[in-house]
Design a protein around this motif. Structure first.
Motif, PDB file in Angstrom:
ATOM      1  N   ARG A 227      -6.466   8.787   0.689  1.00 30.77           N
ATOM      2  CA  ARG A 227      -5.594   8.401  -0.415  1.00 30.77           C
ATOM      3  C   ARG A 227      -6.037   7.041  -0.942  1.00 30.77           C
ATOM      4  O   ARG A 227      -6.134   6.080  -0.168  1.00 30.77           O
TER       5      ARG A 227
ATOM      6  N   ARG B 249      -2.972   8.799  10.059  1.00 35.91           N
ATOM      7  CA  ARG B 249      -3.365  10.161   9.676  1.00 35.91           C
ATOM      8  C   ARG B 249      -4.704  10.565  10.289  1.00 35.91           C
ATOM      9  O   ARG B 249      -5.326  11.532   9.849  1.00 35.91           O
TER      10      ARG B 249
ATOM     11  N   LEU C 242      -7.781  -0.303   1.363  1.00 37.75           N
ATOM     12  CA  LEU C 242      -7.503  -1.696   1.044  1.00 37.75           C
ATOM     13  C   LEU C 242      -8.767  -2.426   0.624  1.00 37.75           C
ATOM     14  O   LEU C 242      -9.868  -2.103   1.084  1.00 37.75           O
TER      15      LEU C 242
ATOM     16  N   ALA D  53       8.553   6.052   5.290  1.00 40.14           N
ATOM     17  CA  ALA D  53       7.144   6.428   5.412  1.00 40.14           C
ATOM     18  C   ALA D  53       6.977   7.487   6.487  1.00 40.14           C
ATOM     19  O   ALA D  53       7.783   7.616   7.409  1.00 40.14           O
TER      20      ALA D  53
ATOM     21  N   ASP E 143      -5.513   3.643   7.135  1.00 44.16           N
ATOM     22  CA  ASP E 143      -4.539   4.714   7.354  1.00 44.16           C
ATOM     23  C   ASP E 143      -4.831   5.453   8.653  1.00 44.16           C
ATOM     24  O   ASP E 143      -5.116   6.654   8.655  1.00 44.16           O
TER      25      ASP E 143
ATOM     26  N   GLU F 281      -4.406   4.864  -2.468  1.00 45.47           N
ATOM     27  CA  GLU F 281      -3.385   3.831  -2.255  1.00 45.47           C
ATOM     28  C   GLU F 281      -3.368   3.310  -0.824  1.00 45.47           C
ATOM     29  O   GLU F 281      -2.675   2.324  -0.540  1.00 45.47           O
ATOM     30  N   ASN F 282      -4.113   3.942   0.081  1.00 44.21           N
ATOM     31  CA  ASN F 282      -4.201   3.459   1.461  1.00 44.21           C
ATOM     32  C   ASN F 282      -5.573   2.898   1.802  1.00 44.21           C
ATOM     33  O   ASN F 282      -5.841   2.585   2.969  1.00 44.21           O
TER      34      ASN F 282
ATOM     35  N   LYS G  21       1.809  -6.087   9.189  1.00 48.00           N
ATOM     36  CA  LYS G  21       1.859  -4.769   8.563  1.00 48.00           C
ATOM     37  C   LYS G  21       3.175  -4.094   8.952  1.00 48.00           C
ATOM     38  O   LYS G  21       3.392  -3.752  10.118  1.00 48.00           O
TER      39      LYS G  21
ATOM     40  N   THR H 113      -5.177  -2.392  -3.458  1.00 48.59           N
ATOM     41  CA  THR H 113      -5.680  -1.096  -3.007  1.00 48.59           C
ATOM     42  C   THR H 113      -6.699  -0.573  -4.014  1.00 48.59           C
ATOM     43  O   THR H 113      -6.829  -1.096  -5.127  1.00 48.59           O
TER      44      THR H 113
ATOM     45  N   SER I 147       0.848  -1.189   0.000  1.00 49.85           N
ATOM     46  CA  SER I 147       0.000   0.000   0.000  1.00 49.85           C
ATOM     47  C   SER I 147       0.885   1.240   0.000  1.00 49.85           C
ATOM     48  O   SER I 147       2.115   1.147  -0.097  1.00 49.85           O
ATOM     49  N   GLY I 148       0.274   2.402   0.124  1.00 50.56           N
ATOM     50  CA  GLY I 148       1.054   3.624   0.099  1.00 50.56           C
ATOM     51  C   GLY I 148       1.931   3.816   1.311  1.00 50.56           C
ATOM     52  O   GLY I 148       2.942   4.527   1.255  1.00 50.56           O
ATOM     53  N   GLU I 149       1.576   3.166   2.424  1.00 50.75           N
ATOM     54  CA  GLU I 149       2.307   3.379   3.671  1.00 50.75           C
ATOM     55  C   GLU I 149       2.963   2.144   4.234  1.00 50.75           C
ATOM     56  O   GLU I 149       3.807   2.242   5.134  1.00 50.75           O
TER      57      GLU I 149
END
Length: 467
Positions: free
Chosen positions: A306, A333, A311, A210, A330, A308-309, A204, A261, A182-184
């Motif tokens: 986002r 954030r 799932l 990151a 995510d 990309e985050n 994870k 994602t 994923s993005g993170e």
């Protein structure tokens, strides 16, 4: 009592227990039942006594006065003749009125089902000759049935939650390479074993470089109960528990193994721009709105959405062709959010929806369907009106399953529409079950919608979409 062992003369607290509470209409008889019979009385060693010990005299009979809130007959016990007799109606309760109680004993079932005998239908419907009363009772039973189906489907789609790690758990890494990126974070498949139980989970691992996650959001994620659209935690893999792991330090264990994602899904199917694509976008945004609604109820907000985050995982017990389950992961954030502020997620949802749909007006022009037009309309309304995540979720539900824009005027009969849709959904699920087809994610989402919808919520959704 038929035991051959001597019976003590005084009963201890751990003595025999009743399967049901007895009816104390005669205290003398009850005391006699608790004493052993003559054949079972303990005897001393030696020659039997010629004079048997007489039983103590019974206490005088006394009938207990019962209040109006208690039944006039005790609960049936196994093997008793009273178990075959119908229970009397309860006076002073909301289940029946005094007129029905005077009509004679009856045993109405706890709920209206197909196996209800004809003799009790009149009590359940109050007035079997009234068509309106029958319609109202059947509509209420359909709503109750939808709520039961919703709970059963949710339990099947989520599966059993693995729960937190325990001392003595064993771990095994299934793959040395990540199953998804994923993005993170990077995700690795891990087996957790405890005695004879095992679960396939995902480790994870933060990607190198990151952004440092916000600790408050991670604490919130760890404290939340399982939610269908929020990533659930199962603890940590202790450092050194996985020899040869391609990361250093402890790793977070999550309950679901992600497959891809939303950004990867969009790159695969986004160019098609078909009716199925518009339907899938609405289902994904509906699930995301449910996750954000739960965050807003906790006084939290996601700083940035986002793709990309976000799932996607396969719902448990569903075919591969079923829509995916969306997970918001995510939490690094996630920040505190004032409950009195306007919908903080609305502008982000509008931008995400616009990114999924492509250039403004392109999807509606290519498909010319009410769903495509409604999604375009919602993408424009979100940043302007800033609705809450709950109202956004209601608008997406209306786009998927109705009511349509033709019912948005004042005085529209939304109540009959809602009752008709509930009845049709029950028939739809019954027909699919008769054909051997198990309900899936979309069926559960529709059950959830129609089980909690009201006329006021439907009206708010139509106003957000079409006014």
């Amino acid at each position: 009592m038929t035991s051959s062992e001597p019976v003590p003369e005084t009963l201890e607290p751990d003595g025999p227990t009743w399967p049901a509470q007895p009816t104390y209409s005669n205290l003398g008889e009850v005391r006699a039942h608790l004493l052993p019979s003559k054949a079972c009385r303990p005897r001393t060693h030696g020659s039997p006594s010629p004079d048997p010990q007489p039983l103590p005299p019974p206490l005088p009979k006394k009938t207990l006065t019962r209040t109006q809130s208690l039944p006039t007959q005790g609960p049936p016990t196994p093997g008793s003749a009273r178990a075959q007799q119908p229970r009397q109606l309860l006076l002073g309760s909301h289940s029946v009125d005094e007129t029905q109680a005077k009509a004679g004993p009856a045993c109405p079932p706890a709920e209206l089902t197909f196996s209800v005998p004809d003799s009790t239908l009149g009590l359940l419907f109050r007035d079997l000759s009234s068509l309106e009363a029958v319609h109202a009772a059947v509509a209420a039973r359909q709503l109750e049935g939808l709520r039961v189906i919703r709970a059963l489907l949710r339990a099947r789609l989520m599966g059993g939650h693995p729960g937190p790690c325990c001392p003595g758990d064993g771990f095994r890494l299934l793959d040395s390479s990540p199953c998804m990126e994923s993005g993170e974070a990077l995700y690795y498949r891990v087996v957790r074993m405890h005695e004879e139980r095992w679960h396939i989970l995902a480790a994870k691992v933060p990607k190198p470089g990151a952004e440092v996650p916000h600790p408050w959001g991670l604490e919130l994620q760890a404290s939340l109960p399982p939610h269908f659209n929020l990533q659930g935690l199962c603890g940590l893999v202790p450092e050194g528990a996985l020899p040869g792991a391609p990361w250093r330090g402890p790793a977070v264990l999550v309950a679901e193994v992600p497959e891809r994602t939303v950004a990867q899904w969009l790159a695969e199917v986004g160019a098609q721009r078909s009716q199925e694509f518009a339907w899938a976008v609405a289902l994904l945004l509906l699930q995301l709105s449910a996750a954000l609604e739960h965050l807003e109820a906790q006084g939290a907000a996601l700083a940035e959405l986002r793709p990309e985050n976000l799932l996607l995982v396969a719902p448990r017990g569903c075919a591969a062709s079923e829509p995916p389950r969306l997970l918001l992961a995510d939490f690094g954030r996630v920040r505190r959010w004032s409950l009195g502020a306007p919908g903080t997620h609305a502008p982000q949802l509008g931008r995400l929806l616009r990114a999924l749909l492509g250039p403004a007006g392109l999807l509606a022009a290519s498909l010319a369907s009410p769903l495509a037009a409604g999604l375009e309309r919602l993408a424009a309304q979100l940043p302007r009106l800033r609705p809450s995540a709950a109202r956004t979720r209601g608008a997406l539900q209306a786009l998927l399953w109705g009511p349509g824009p033709e019912l948005r005027g004042r005085g529209a009969q939304l109540g009959p529409w809602l009752r008709a849709r509930r009845a049709l959904l029950v028939l739809h699920l019954a027909e699919r079950a008769a054909g051997g087809e198990a309900p899936g994610l979309e069926d559960w989402l529709c059950c959830e919608y129609l089980a909690e919808a009201t006329e006021a919520l439907l009206s708010q959704a139509l106003v957000l979409l079409w006014d």
